[in-house]
Design a protein around this motif. Structure first.
Motif, PDB file in Angstrom:
ATOM      1  N   ILE A 116     141.730 -33.561  35.190  1.00  0.00           N
ATOM      2  CA  ILE A 116     142.350 -34.113  33.984  1.00  0.00           C
ATOM      3  C   ILE A 116     141.300 -34.126  32.878  1.00  0.00           C
ATOM      4  O   ILE A 116     140.261 -34.772  33.003  1.00  0.00           O
ATOM      5  CB  ILE A 116     142.889 -35.535  34.229  1.00  0.00           C
ATOM      6  N   LYS A 117     141.547 -33.403  31.798  1.00  0.00           N
ATOM      7  CA  LYS A 117     140.666 -33.387  30.641  1.00  0.00           C
ATOM      8  C   LYS A 117     141.329 -34.183  29.522  1.00  0.00           C
ATOM      9  O   LYS A 117     142.403 -33.809  29.036  1.00  0.00           O
ATOM     10  CB  LYS A 117     140.395 -31.956  30.170  1.00  0.00           C
ATOM     11  N   ALA A 118     140.683 -35.240  29.127  1.00  0.00           N
ATOM     12  CA  ALA A 118     141.201 -36.085  28.049  1.00  0.00           C
ATOM     13  C   ALA A 118     140.074 -36.330  27.053  1.00  0.00           C
ATOM     14  O   ALA A 118     139.036 -36.895  27.404  1.00  0.00           O
ATOM     15  CB  ALA A 118     141.718 -37.406  28.606  1.00  0.00           C
ATOM     16  N   ARG A 119     140.260 -35.879  25.817  1.00  0.00           N
ATOM     17  CA  ARG A 119     139.239 -36.031  24.791  1.00  0.00           C
ATOM     18  C   ARG A 119     139.909 -36.320  23.456  1.00  0.00           C
ATOM     19  O   ARG A 119     141.059 -35.933  23.227  1.00  0.00           O
ATOM     20  CB  ARG A 119     138.380 -34.771  24.675  1.00  0.00           C
ATOM     21  N   PRO A 120     139.215 -36.972  22.541  1.00  0.00           N
ATOM     22  CA  PRO A 120     139.801 -37.233  21.219  1.00  0.00           C
ATOM     23  C   PRO A 120     140.110 -35.939  20.480  1.00  0.00           C
ATOM     24  O   PRO A 120     139.458 -34.907  20.682  1.00  0.00           O
ATOM     25  CB  PRO A 120     138.713 -38.046  20.503  1.00  0.00           C
ATOM     26  N   HIS A 121     141.090 -36.006  19.610  1.00  0.00           N
ATOM     27  CA  HIS A 121     141.488 -34.864  18.786  1.00  0.00           C
ATOM     28  C   HIS A 121     140.592 -34.839  17.547  1.00  0.00           C
ATOM     29  O   HIS A 121     140.948 -35.328  16.482  1.00  0.00           O
ATOM     30  CB  HIS A 121     142.964 -35.019  18.393  1.00  0.00           C
ATOM     31  N   THR A 152     134.454 -43.459  17.518  1.00  0.00           N
ATOM     32  CA  THR A 152     134.151 -43.803  18.916  1.00  0.00           C
ATOM     33  C   THR A 152     135.412 -43.915  19.759  1.00  0.00           C
ATOM     34  O   THR A 152     135.462 -44.703  20.707  1.00  0.00           O
ATOM     35  CB  THR A 152     133.365 -45.114  18.960  1.00  0.00           C
ATOM     36  N   GLU A 153     136.435 -43.171  19.464  1.00  0.00           N
ATOM     37  CA  GLU A 153     137.695 -43.244  20.200  1.00  0.00           C
ATOM     38  C   GLU A 153     137.487 -42.849  21.668  1.00  0.00           C
ATOM     39  O   GLU A 153     136.732 -41.923  21.964  1.00  0.00           O
ATOM     40  CB  GLU A 153     138.740 -42.331  19.561  1.00  0.00           C
ATOM     41  N   ARG A 154     138.173 -43.579  22.555  1.00  0.00           N
ATOM     42  CA  ARG A 154     138.073 -43.320  23.987  1.00  0.00           C
ATOM     43  C   ARG A 154     139.454 -43.452  24.622  1.00  0.00           C
ATOM     44  O   ARG A 154     140.306 -44.191  24.144  1.00  0.00           O
ATOM     45  CB  ARG A 154     137.122 -44.317  24.673  1.00  0.00           C
ATOM     46  N   ILE A 155     139.656 -42.724  25.728  1.00  0.00           N
ATOM     47  CA  ILE A 155     140.887 -42.808  26.496  1.00  0.00           C
ATOM     48  C   ILE A 155     140.557 -42.609  27.964  1.00  0.00           C
ATOM     49  O   ILE A 155     139.640 -41.847  28.310  1.00  0.00           O
ATOM     50  CB  ILE A 155     141.918 -41.761  26.021  1.00  0.00           C
ATOM     51  N   LEU A 212     149.853 -41.673  33.768  1.00  0.00           N
ATOM     52  CA  LEU A 212     149.434 -43.069  33.765  1.00  0.00           C
ATOM     53  C   LEU A 212     148.161 -43.169  32.932  1.00  0.00           C
ATOM     54  O   LEU A 212     147.106 -42.690  33.336  1.00  0.00           O
ATOM     55  CB  LEU A 212     149.178 -43.580  35.181  1.00  0.00           C
ATOM     56  N   VAL A 213     148.303 -43.774  31.755  1.00  0.00           N
ATOM     57  CA  VAL A 213     147.169 -43.980  30.869  1.00  0.00           C
ATOM     58  C   VAL A 213     146.598 -45.362  31.152  1.00  0.00           C
ATOM     59  O   VAL A 213     147.278 -46.375  30.962  1.00  0.00           O
ATOM     60  CB  VAL A 213     147.587 -43.850  29.393  1.00  0.00           C
ATOM     61  N   ALA A 214     145.345 -45.391  31.623  1.00  0.00           N
ATOM     62  CA  ALA A 214     144.738 -46.673  31.989  1.00  0.00           C
ATOM     63  C   ALA A 214     144.337 -47.475  30.761  1.00  0.00           C
ATOM     64  O   ALA A 214     144.540 -48.692  30.708  1.00  0.00           O
ATOM     65  CB  ALA A 214     143.535 -46.437  32.897  1.00  0.00           C
ATOM     66  N   SER A 215     143.740 -46.817  29.764  1.00  0.00           N
ATOM     67  CA  SER A 215     143.290 -47.537  28.574  1.00  0.00           C
ATOM     68  C   SER A 215     143.149 -46.577  27.409  1.00  0.00           C
ATOM     69  O   SER A 215     142.916 -45.383  27.606  1.00  0.00           O
ATOM     70  CB  SER A 215     141.957 -48.250  28.830  1.00  0.00           C
ATOM     71  N   ILE A 216     143.295 -47.134  26.194  1.00  0.00           N
ATOM     72  CA  ILE A 216     143.110 -46.381  24.957  1.00  0.00           C
ATOM     73  C   ILE A 216     142.350 -47.265  23.985  1.00  0.00           C
ATOM     74  O   ILE A 216     142.687 -48.440  23.805  1.00  0.00           O
ATOM     75  CB  ILE A 216     144.448 -45.943  24.331  1.00  0.00           C
TER      76      ILE A 216
END
Length: 759
Positions: A116-121, A152-155, A212-216
């Motif tokens: 799973i690759k999740a990074r800010p846009h 500093t956005e994180r997900i 399932l998104v744990a945190s944003i």
């Protein structure tokens, strides 16, 4: 048909043989001549390198150190001893393959969700750079485009499963208020909506999306890029990128490192790989201990029964025959027999363990088989010694031997069973982690110094290649030799590139009043030396021509024919001759601007008969120099310049002046130059060094040949004296004349040639 006179051919001239020059030196000079081009290309590449060093993706590296303990020498308690008894040391290369196996990496990928690759846009190009230097959340959006972030956005995404058709494709998750979000993708008919911390299951074409998104951590409107990669492809990529090497020679210390741009997963994955590797190592040792316990569980009752039977048989024999005393030889034979029996049993036990893991052709099994055969042979020799003893002593010795052997073997197996139980319960392996992986603080790539050094080298190389290719692919004239060899035309003079002409050109474009001519404002300019050489050369050529008209033209625009016409006329007039300069370029005539004149009345009016010579001729623009400008540009200049009226006008003007210089339009763009050629005595072609194509010069000569005319020679204009690679192999004769143009005073007698009739 008029007989046209051609100048006599010069006497043969045998110059000194040309010295061969070095191609290497020519290329060096080419590089020096194109230094600004090379510098420009290098600067561009350096800018790209600096941009990559600043804004390029960052690659981070972390590592974990694992030690493989030597099972035969590692200290420890009973559990370690049990492991030592059944473990065989695995080579480091084999352990490296275990570390990169699907058994370890597959589970590590699953546990860390590496697929799973999740990074800010991020904002394009500079977004990641801004985020690395930001300490707060950013306001979403960039130049009116929504969703882009640079802070500093994180997900954190705990689970993401998509249909196979959507694997590897990028989803866009946009945050909303109160922990809500929207998931979009071009292949989805409608956006998917969800909430942080709650599983999201939605049916899509081809299957179901589980998310399932744990945190944003972002402001509403901020976007993130989510990609679910194939687990198998992720594992194959990790197997290629994971580096497993041994630190030093036979140190049994393995360094496991990984380089990636995914800083969040880096340390977690390596630590998980080390943990799973240790667990499989312990599980392997535990499984070995379990197999040994199963074997001992079946053998111990048998040995216990054998011990009891041997003790009972010896007691009965002693009760029947009384106590029997053994001599020294019998006691020695008994001791040897017991020792060999113990060694034989131990060897059989080791062979049984190895046979479960290796084939019969394995070197360790072959060695054990040879050892067992040797022990049996020695044991047979001891038995033969016992058989030579008295029967009563033999029976007593054999019974005592059975008791001792069975007692020692049973005790040994019982002790081994206890050790295996300790090893199984203690779960002890021969692997330990020396250093855990830490989250890296600085990237390992790109390194600014290395990037800039490589950019410098690449820039210099590309600049040099560009210079050579431009020279090779652009078939332009560079030296007089090239023109003479490729076209067969003589080069009468070369005009140096003037550094002062640029200021005069700017004055012409700005429309400043007055004469803006190099020969008038800077008579000492080096470029005028070439013009004076041309004047000397043409002095002999015009003297034998059919008239005093000199036509200067070029193959294409930009060769500098107008510059040469004006300055040649001025230099010729400075020698005391009465010169008339005619601007016959009825398409783009520029002579008027060079002399600060108005082109309202000129050549076109003279040909049409609407003006007199007094009205059209600008007298004494310079001493002994008159000028006729184009006048009003006609709609059909070719017809006008090929008319009989123009021919009569030239005849009238030739009678009034010592020389008539005609500035004609480029021969490949205008047909009037070819139409004029039969009416002039001398035709000169102007070529610009480094710009005029050789093919254009040849084509221009062909067009004149179609009407029975020919160029008398070529003038090479704007030759840069600083360009070293253009200065090879061409040598003017004495007094600055071409080798084949010598005045009679030098002792070269011209060779007469029969007249050739032309139309």
């Amino acid at each position: 048909m008029n007989a046209r006179w051609y100048p006599p051919l010069p006497a043969p001239y045998n110059p000194e043989p040309e010295r061969p020059h070095s191609r290497f030196k020519e290329y060096v000079d080419l590089m020096l001549d194109n230094r600004w081009l090379i510098a420009s290309v290098t600067a561009a590449v350096l800018v790209l390198g600096a941009g990559y060093a600043l804004f390029g993706p960052r690659v981070y590296e972390a590592n974990v150190l694992i030690q493989l303990e030597d099972a035969e020498r590692s200290p420890g308690g009973a559990g370690d001893a049990a492991v030592n008894g059944v473990g065989v040391k695995t080579p480091t290369s084999g352990e490296a393959e275990i570390l990169k196996s699907r058994m370890v990496l597959g589970q590590a990928i699953e546990n860390t969700k590496l697929f799973i690759k999740a990074r800010p846009h991020y904002i394009p190009v500079v977004g990641a750079f801004m985020a690395r230097h930001s300490k707060t959340l950013s306001r979403p959006g960039f130049l009116g485009m929504r969703g882009y972030v640079s802070g500093t956005e994180r997900i954190a995404v705990a689970q993401m499963d998509v249909p196979p058709a959507l694997e590897g494709k990028k989803f866009l998750l946009t945050t909303g208020k109160d922990g809500t979000y929207t998931l979009t993708h071009p292949d989805l008919d409608t956006p998917l909506h969800g909430r942080v911390g709650e599983p999201q299951d939605s049916s899509v074409p081809g299957g179901t999306v589980h998310l399932l998104v744990a945190s944003i951590d972002a402001r509403p409107g901020g976007a993130f890029e989510l990609t679910r990669h194939s687990t198998q492809l992720t594992m194959l990529e990790l197997q290629r990128e994971l580096r497993v090497i041994e630190k030093g020679k036979q140190s049994s210390v393995i360094d496991v490192s990984w380089q990636t741009d995914d800083r969040e997963h880096l340390a977690n994955l390596l630590n998980e790989v080390a943990r799973l590797y240790m667990r499989q190592n312990i599980d392997q040792k535990t499984a070995q201990a379990e197999r040994t316990l199963n074997f001992l569980g079946t053998e111990l009752p048998k040995f216990k029964q054998q011990l009891e039977q041997s003790e009972e048989a010896y007691n009965q024999y002693r009760n029947q025959n009384g106590t029997i005393s053994l001599d020294d030889e019998a006691r020695n034979a008994l001791s040897q027999n017991v020792d060999l029996q113990a060694k034989l049993l131990d060897a059989r036990q080791k062979r049984l363990d190895l046979a479960s893991r290796f084939t019969s052709q394995h070197p360790m099994l072959i060695t054990l088989d040879a050892q067992i055969a040797s022990l049996r042979k020695e044991l047979g020799g001891v038995d033969n010694r016992i058989r030579r003893m008295p029967m009563l002593q033999q029976n007593s010795l054999r019974m005592q031997r059975d008791i001792k052997v069975n007692t020692e073997l049973y005790s040994s197996l019982l002790n081994s069973s206890l050790q295996m139980r300790l090893a199984r319960e203690g779960r002890i392996g021969n692997v330990r982690v020396l250093d855990q992986a830490l989250s890296p603080e600085k990237p390992v790539r790109p390194k600014a110094v290395i990037v800039m050094a490589l950019a410098l080298v690449v820039g210099l190389f590309l600049g040099a290649v560009t210079s050579v290719l431009r020279k090779v692919l652009k078939n332009t004239v560079a030296t007089p030799d090239e023109i003479e060899m490729r076209t067969g035309l003589n080069v009468y003079s070369t005009i140096a590139l003037s550094t002062r002409q640029g200021a005069l050109d700017r004055a012409i474009r700005q429309g400043r009043p007055g004469v803006k001519l190099l020969a008038a404002s800077h008579p000492d300019d080096p470029a005028l030396e070439g013009v004076r050489r041309l004047r000397t050369a043409l002095g002999f050529l015009v003297a034998g021509a059919q008239n005093n008209r000199i036509l200067l033209t070029s193959a294409t625009p930009g060769a500098g024919k107008t510059f040469l016409s004006a300055n040649f006329s001025a230099v010729l007039a400075a020698s005391g001759k009465r010169v008339l300069l005619i601007d016959a370029d009825m398409r783009r005539g520029k002579l008027a601007s060079q002399f600060g004149l108005k082109a309202t009345t000129g050549l076109s009016e003279l040909i049409a008969g609407t003006a007199t010579l007094a009205q059209a001729v600008h007298a004494q623009v310079l001493p002994h120099l008159d000028v006729i400008t184009t006048g009003k540009l006609p709609l059909d200049p070719a017809t006008m310049m090929g008319s009989s009226a123009f021919t009569r006008l030239l005849e009238t003007l030739s009678a009034l002046y010592d020389a008539v210089v005609i500035d004609a339009p480029p021969i490949l763009l205008a047909t009037e130059t070819v139409a004029m050629s039969p009416d002039v005595g001398t035709l000169m072609l102007v070529a610009r060094a480094g710009d005029s194509e050789l093919g254009d010069l040849v084509e221009s000569a062909k067009r004149l040949a179609h009407v029975g005319a020919a160029f008398h020679g070529v003038v090479l204009n704007a030759q840069d004296a600083r360009q070293r690679h253009n200065a090879y192999g061409y040598d003017y004769g004495p007094y600055g004349l071409p080798p084949n143009i010598y005045p009679p005073a030098l002792g070269h007698t011209p060779r007469a040639e029969p007249e050739r009739a032309t139309s």
